[in-house]
Design an enzyme around this catalytic site. Sequence first.
Site, PDB file in Angstrom:
ATOM      1  N   GLN A 185     -10.408  -2.776   1.555  1.00 50.87           N
ATOM      2  CA  GLN A 185     -10.314  -3.672   2.820  1.00 50.87           C
ATOM      3  C   GLN A 185     -10.289  -2.483   4.067  1.00 50.87           C
ATOM      4  O   GLN A 185      -9.687  -2.799   5.202  1.00 50.87           O
ATOM      5  CB  GLN A 185      -8.635  -3.993   2.822  1.00 50.87           C
ATOM      6  N   GLN A 242      -3.147 -12.261   7.616  1.00 49.73           N
ATOM      7  CA  GLN A 242      -3.322 -11.954   6.133  1.00 49.73           C
ATOM      8  C   GLN A 242      -2.447 -13.090   5.406  1.00 49.73           C
ATOM      9  O   GLN A 242      -3.050 -13.587   4.552  1.00 49.73           O
ATOM     10  CB  GLN A 242      -2.580 -10.647   5.939  1.00 49.73           C
ATOM     11  N   MET A 268       0.877  -1.121  -0.107  1.00 47.61           N
ATOM     12  CA  MET A 268       0.073  -0.061  -0.031  1.00 47.61           C
ATOM     13  C   MET A 268       0.970   1.117   0.155  1.00 47.61           C
ATOM     14  O   MET A 268       0.417   2.352   0.315  1.00 47.61           O
ATOM     15  CB  MET A 268      -0.996   0.356   1.383  1.00 47.61           C
ATOM     16  N   ARG A 324       2.154   3.134   9.012  1.00 50.11           N
ATOM     17  CA  ARG A 324       1.453   3.897  10.081  1.00 50.11           C
ATOM     18  C   ARG A 324       2.219   4.471  11.188  1.00 50.11           C
ATOM     19  O   ARG A 324       1.643   5.248  11.826  1.00 50.11           O
ATOM     20  CB  ARG A 324       0.309   2.927  10.605  1.00 50.11           C
ATOM     21  N   ALA A 365      10.470  -6.759   9.799  1.00 51.28           N
ATOM     22  CA  ALA A 365      11.768  -5.920   9.985  1.00 51.28           C
ATOM     23  C   ALA A 365      11.287  -4.958  11.291  1.00 51.28           C
ATOM     24  O   ALA A 365       9.940  -4.446  11.327  1.00 51.28           O
ATOM     25  CB  ALA A 365      11.726  -4.950   8.655  1.00 51.28           C
ATOM     26  N   LYS A 374       4.570  -9.627   9.682  1.00 48.17           N
ATOM     27  CA  LYS A 374       4.047  -8.730  10.122  1.00 48.17           C
ATOM     28  C   LYS A 374       2.521  -8.602  10.213  1.00 48.17           C
ATOM     29  O   LYS A 374       1.847  -8.499  11.148  1.00 48.17           O
ATOM     30  CB  LYS A 374       4.533  -7.243   9.603  1.00 48.17           C
ATOM     31  N   HIS A 414       9.099  -3.441   3.553  1.00 39.96           N
ATOM     32  CA  HIS A 414       8.523  -3.650   1.989  1.00 39.96           C
ATOM     33  C   HIS A 414       9.912  -3.949   1.066  1.00 39.96           C
ATOM     34  O   HIS A 414      10.089  -4.817   0.340  1.00 39.96           O
ATOM     35  CB  HIS A 414       8.244  -2.366   1.398  1.00 39.96           C
ATOM     36  N   PHE A 459       3.951   3.900   0.835  1.00 44.56           N
ATOM     37  CA  PHE A 459       4.802   4.548   1.963  1.00 44.56           C
ATOM     38  C   PHE A 459       5.702   3.786   2.587  1.00 44.56           C
ATOM     39  O   PHE A 459       5.772   3.336   3.659  1.00 44.56           O
ATOM     40  CB  PHE A 459       3.787   5.056   3.127  1.00 44.56           C
ATOM     41  N   ARG A 501       8.117  -2.447  11.865  1.00 44.09           N
ATOM     42  CA  ARG A 501       8.325  -1.214  11.010  1.00 44.09           C
ATOM     43  C   ARG A 501       6.702  -1.148  10.000  1.00 44.09           C
ATOM     44  O   ARG A 501       6.253  -2.312  10.117  1.00 44.09           O
ATOM     45  CB  ARG A 501       9.215  -1.254   9.971  1.00 44.09           C
TER      46      ARG A 501
HETATM   47  P1  AMP Z   1       1.394  -3.005   3.315  1.00 44.52           P
HETATM   48  O1  AMP Z   1       2.125  -1.974   2.516  1.00 44.52           O
HETATM   49  O2  AMP Z   1       1.213  -2.469   4.948  1.00 44.52           O
HETATM   50  O3  AMP Z   1       0.177  -3.184   2.922  1.00 44.52           O
HETATM   51  O4  AMP Z   1       2.449  -3.975   3.486  1.00 44.52           O
HETATM   52  C1  AMP Z   1       2.717  -4.744   2.189  1.00 44.52           C
HETATM   53  C2  AMP Z   1       3.367  -6.033   2.543  1.00 44.52           C
HETATM   54  O5  AMP Z   1       4.663  -5.655   3.241  1.00 44.52           O
HETATM   55  C3  AMP Z   1       2.546  -7.157   3.389  1.00 44.52           C
HETATM   56  O6  AMP Z   1       3.010  -8.522   2.864  1.00 44.52           O
HETATM   57  C4  AMP Z   1       3.226  -6.802   4.530  1.00 44.52           C
HETATM   58  O7  AMP Z   1       3.229  -7.817   5.608  1.00 44.52           O
HETATM   59  C5  AMP Z   1       4.656  -6.511   4.433  1.00 44.52           C
HETATM   60  N1  AMP Z   1       5.085  -5.680   5.485  1.00 44.52           N
HETATM   61  C6  AMP Z   1       4.760  -4.759   6.235  1.00 44.52           C
HETATM   62  N2  AMP Z   1       5.494  -4.313   7.142  1.00 44.52           N
HETATM   63  C7  AMP Z   1       6.493  -5.282   7.377  1.00 44.52           C
HETATM   64  C8  AMP Z   1       7.411  -5.331   8.105  1.00 44.52           C
HETATM   65  N3  AMP Z   1       7.685  -4.715   9.303  1.00 44.52           N
HETATM   66  N4  AMP Z   1       8.444  -6.474   8.074  1.00 44.52           N
HETATM   67  C9  AMP Z   1       8.069  -7.381   7.086  1.00 44.52           C
HETATM   68  N5  AMP Z   1       7.154  -7.004   6.301  1.00 44.52           N
HETATM   69  C10 AMP Z   1       6.389  -6.121   6.271  1.00 44.52           C
END
Ligand code: AMP
Length: 275
Positions: free
Chosen positions: A57, A149, A26, A183, A172, A145, A33, A28, A180
């Site tokens: 979502q 999901q 998503m 948000r 991470a 994380k 990521h 940022f 991380r």
């Molecule tokens: P999001 O942009 O939050 O929807 O995350 C996109 C992908 O990155 C998802 O598969 C998340 O689980 C993964 N992700 C987000 N934060 C972390 C993190 N701190 N460590 C590992 N993967 C992450």
Amino acid sequence: MQVFETIGAFRAARTAYPTLGFVPTMGFLHEGHLGLVRRAKAENGAVAVSIFVNPTQFGPNEDYASYPRDPERDLTLLKEAGADLVFLPTPDVLYPPGSVTRIEVGGVADELEGQSRPGHFSGVATVVTKLFNIVQPQRAYFGQKDAQQCAVVRRFVADLDIPVEIVVCDIAREADGLARSSRNVRLTTENRQKAPALFQALQKAARLFRNGERDVDILENAMRAVLTEAGLPDIDYATVVNADTFRREQPCSDNALALLAVQAGEVRLIDNMPL
Ligand code: AMP
């Protein structure tokens, strides 16, 4: 690196890659990521990344409008990380007028986040299925994380015979243990200082579990105590579940997963740890 906003243009470019890893996001972007992107690149030779804040979502009272966005910065980071293709659609590209079909996952999707965020996993399953159909990757990379999901994605990929291998990557964290998250920038200074308590609570449960504790009430109360003492009393859930089913078992099974969801001001934080 090539960037596309339409399905047709992305599909035309995709044909140049015999194997492709895929990282849906998503935006940022942060190190969480980028770790997924680097691993996908290493394991597939080429990697596609999508950036899309998926409206379906988010619940009506959630943070869709205030979710942080910075596509320019994201593209710079993706270029450095070795991304080959970026898909950056607008909402009307993925949900044109007349679009009404949704994927509903049962079982694991009905627990925890499914209870707290009705419709969330239906939105996730629908958009991930659409992105898989557009990107047609061999492998897709998700973060631990969002542990539930990952389980939901594995479930509908199996149930719908989608030919994509799902790879789950470690969480991470910041130096102080905070997972991380895009948000995190929306945390106040005060709540940012309190936020590592989630990791500390999980570590506390993991320590008790290692020492033989299998009583879920005791593990949950220990996590709640850490959060409350740190000044984060607004706990949505602090629980230990079976990592396959996401259901609570008393006593807990050996493949136990501790999970937290905590409201810190405007920001809902989640974290988890296999015990
Ligand atoms: P999001 O942009 O939050 O929807 O995350 C996109 C992908 O990155 C998802 O598969 C998340 O689980 C993964 N992700 C987000 N934060 C972390 C993190 N701190 N460590 C590992 N993967 C992450």
